[in-house]
Scaffold this active site. Structure first.
Site, mmCIF file in Angstrom:
data_model
loop_
_atom_site.group_PDB
_atom_site.id
_atom_site.type_symbol
_atom_site.label_atom_id
_atom_site.label_comp_id
_atom_site.label_asym_id
_atom_site.label_seq_id
_atom_site.Cartn_x
_atom_site.Cartn_y
_atom_site.Cartn_z
ATOM 1 N N ASP A 140 9.269 2.753 -0.544
ATOM 2 C CA ASP A 140 8.264 3.439 0.259
ATOM 3 C C ASP A 140 8.515 3.058 1.723
ATOM 4 O O ASP A 140 8.135 1.975 2.174
ATOM 5 C CB ASP A 140 6.862 3.036 -0.192
ATOM 6 C CG ASP A 140 5.781 3.754 0.610
ATOM 7 O OD1 ASP A 140 6.126 4.471 1.571
ATOM 8 O OD2 ASP A 140 4.587 3.593 0.275
ATOM 9 N N LYS A 149 4.586 9.076 8.820
ATOM 10 C CA LYS A 149 4.410 8.462 10.136
ATOM 11 C C LYS A 149 5.450 8.943 11.165
ATOM 12 O O LYS A 149 5.305 10.049 11.670
ATOM 13 C CB LYS A 149 4.350 6.938 9.976
ATOM 14 C CG LYS A 149 3.143 6.564 9.069
ATOM 15 C CD LYS A 149 2.743 5.121 9.082
ATOM 16 C CE LYS A 149 1.392 4.940 8.384
ATOM 17 N NZ LYS A 149 1.413 4.357 7.071
ATOM 18 N N TYR A 198 0.861 -1.183 0.000
ATOM 19 C CA TYR A 198 0.000 0.000 0.000
ATOM 20 C C TYR A 198 0.890 1.223 0.000
ATOM 21 O O TYR A 198 1.880 1.286 0.736
ATOM 22 C CB TYR A 198 -0.882 -0.004 1.250
ATOM 23 C CG TYR A 198 -1.734 1.238 1.430
ATOM 24 C CD1 TYR A 198 -2.792 1.519 0.564
ATOM 25 C CD2 TYR A 198 -1.490 2.130 2.485
ATOM 26 C CE1 TYR A 198 -3.581 2.648 0.743
ATOM 27 C CE2 TYR A 198 -2.283 3.258 2.671
ATOM 28 C CZ TYR A 198 -3.328 3.511 1.799
ATOM 29 O OH TYR A 198 -4.101 4.630 1.986
HETATM 30 C C1 LIG Z 1 0.684 4.843 5.779
HETATM 31 C C2 LIG Z 1 1.370 4.574 4.490
HETATM 32 C C3 LIG Z 1 1.248 5.435 3.387
HETATM 33 C C4 LIG Z 1 0.286 6.588 3.369
HETATM 34 O O1 LIG Z 1 0.587 7.576 4.297
HETATM 35 P P1 LIG Z 1 -0.582 8.596 4.754
HETATM 36 O O2 LIG Z 1 0.111 9.543 5.660
HETATM 37 O O3 LIG Z 1 -1.630 7.760 5.394
HETATM 38 O O4 LIG Z 1 -1.084 9.252 3.510
HETATM 39 C C5 LIG Z 1 2.024 5.187 2.279
HETATM 40 N N1 LIG Z 1 2.865 4.134 2.235
HETATM 41 C C6 LIG Z 1 3.003 3.276 3.260
HETATM 42 C C7 LIG Z 1 3.973 2.154 3.167
HETATM 43 C C8 LIG Z 1 2.250 3.459 4.415
HETATM 44 O O5 LIG Z 1 2.352 2.573 5.421
#
Ligand SMILES: *Cc1c(COP(=O)(O)O)cnc(C)c1O
Length: 434
Positions: free
Chosen positions: A240, A268, A145
């Site tokens: 990511d 995060k 994701y």
């Molecule tokens: C949480 C997450 C996102 C999205 O971040 P948001 O701040 O919720 O938009 C993208 N990539 C990964 C791997 C994530 O865990």
């Protein structure tokens, strides 16, 4: 019985005013049923709901609260920053300090652009990759994701699985057609893909340690092959690390795996609980961004001073000696403890794993290696365990496809409270069966 009457009332009212009563789908408890707890406050390892119930939190705001909720140093940094004003629409020194901290710890990073969410970071990293390579196609992996970016909501992970919907409505087919989805940890599929589209792939984006199909560790050889293949075909490799950055180790998954991506995305933890994201990489690539280059990217609140203050304070704590070693020991204590309890209670469909301050609980006998493994779980057992734990004051992720997170404040008693609740929960489930 736990009193949750206020949560119930607030949820009923919220459902009238907010779609599903929530501002991010997994919060609605759709995959476990029952009433989502409305939270009043949090402190250290604990959440407190509006009815006064206390929970050991194993989500930590989905990762950011790695130094514990309402950490004194973070709150004090935010308070200091608050008194100077909330946002200026002009540069501040804090943005440079935070960028320097990211660069110091993550070896592939030379320059950083801050955003207000992880989604913005991945969306912008992909635009940049397309702008730099003059190619259009993107490769992603099943179960990974990357935020709710149109072109990445193609067979995306947890949130959508939870809704039982493999792709999102509202994403035009031609957008999705530019995204190729491959199975995670599958070298053959990767090679075939690049042979089929040798000149068209701008970038490959991957969670180098997957955390949105529960926790799934990568095969290191697979990632090495991915690095080499991207180089061979002139495609950029995007790690990511929105979830793994400053969560699995100080230098992220790329440090653990010893693989250097072209671009990295963060979120995060780097915001310490405030809205924040970042994408980063070599100057040679980052110079294509506006105002230097032709790839446009912007944000009214990007690099917001309060969020930056929370981020700096958080990174200050996690970069202290032995922080990650302690966090890893603690997380390991939890997952080994849970595994032993499941075994003693003769629960066969249970396994667990962890990396840094992130863990996976799997309701299947073995640790999953692929997305299909994860799907092959005992969902009914998970649901029962989730509710048994919740009523005993342990807040697990309300979905079998999410990873769990601890903070350094879970050390000692909180971890024991989780283990104690797990023992009672498995026993309660067994008794019901008999
Ligand atoms: C949480 C997450 C996102 C999205 O971040 P948001 O701040 O919720 O938009 C993208 N990539 C990964 C791997 C994530 O865990």
């Amino acid at each position: 019985m736990q009193n949750i009457s206020k949560s119930q009332n607030y949820f009923n009212k919220a459902k009238d005013l907010i779609p599903g009563g929530v501002n991010s789908p997994v919060r609605a408890f759709n995959s476990v049923g029952g009433v989502p707890r409305f939270i009043q406050k949090a402190s250290g390892p604990y959440l407190y709901d509006v009815d006064g119930n206390r929970y050991v939190d194993t989500i930590c705001s989905w990762g950011p609260a790695i130094v514990g909720h309402a950490n004194e140093e973070v709150i004090s940094a935010v308070k200091n920053s608050l008194s100077n004003g909330l946002s200026f629409g002009a540069p501040t020194e804090g943005e440079t300090i935070l960028s320097e901290m990211i660069k110091e710890h993550v070896s592939s990073v030379e320059q950083v652009r801050l955003t207000s969410s992880g989604t913005e970071a991945t969306m912008s990293a992909i635009r940049l990759a397309r702008g730099v390579t003059n190619k259009d196609k993107i490769v992603k992996f099943e179960g990974c994701y990357h935020g709710h970016v149109d072109s990445l909501l193609v067979k995306a992970g947890s949130g959508l699985l939870t809704l039982g919907n493999p792709t999102s409505g509202g994403v035009p087919k031609p957008f999705a057609a530019e995204t190729i989805v491959l199975p995670y940890n599958d070298p053959q599929a990767l090679i075939e893909c690049f042979e089929a589209f040798p000149d068209e792939i701008a970038a490959v984006i991957i969670e180098p340690i997957a955390g949105n199909m529960n926790l799934v560790k990568p095969n290191k050889e697979f990632l090495k092959l991915l690095r080499n293949t991207c180089d061979k075909f002139g495609s950029l490799l995007i790690f990511d690390e929105v979830m793994t950055g400053f969560r699995v180790s100080l230098g992220g998954a790329q440090q653990i795996l010893d693989i250097i991506p072209d671009l990295s995305t963060f979120g995060k933890v780097i915001g310490g609980g405030m809205p924040m994201g970042a994408f980063a990489g070599k100057k040679e690539i980052m110079k294509h961004l506006a105002p230097l280059g032709p790839v446009y990217q912007a944000g009214t609140l990007s690099g917001n001073p309060i969020a930056v203050a929370a981020g700096i304070a958080t990174l200050n704590i996690v970069s202290q000696p032995n922080f990650f070693r302690s966090l890893e020991l603690l997380t390991n204590e939890l997952i080994v403890g849970l595994r032993d309890i499941a075994r003693n209670c003769e629960v066969k469909d249970f396994s667990s794993d962890c990396v840094g301050g992130m863990f996976g609980l799997y309701f299947r006998p073995e640790i999953p290696k692929t997305f299909n493994d994860v799907l092959d779980s005992n969902i009914d057992l998970f649901k029962q365990f989730f509710h048994e734990m919740l009523t005993r004051g342990v807040y697990l992720a309300p979905s079998p496809y999410e990873a769990g997170f601890l903070s350094i404040k879970h050390e000692g008693k909180p971890v024991q409270e989780i283990l104690e609740a797990a023992k009672e929960s498995f026993n309660a489930i067994n008794e019901r069966k008999e």
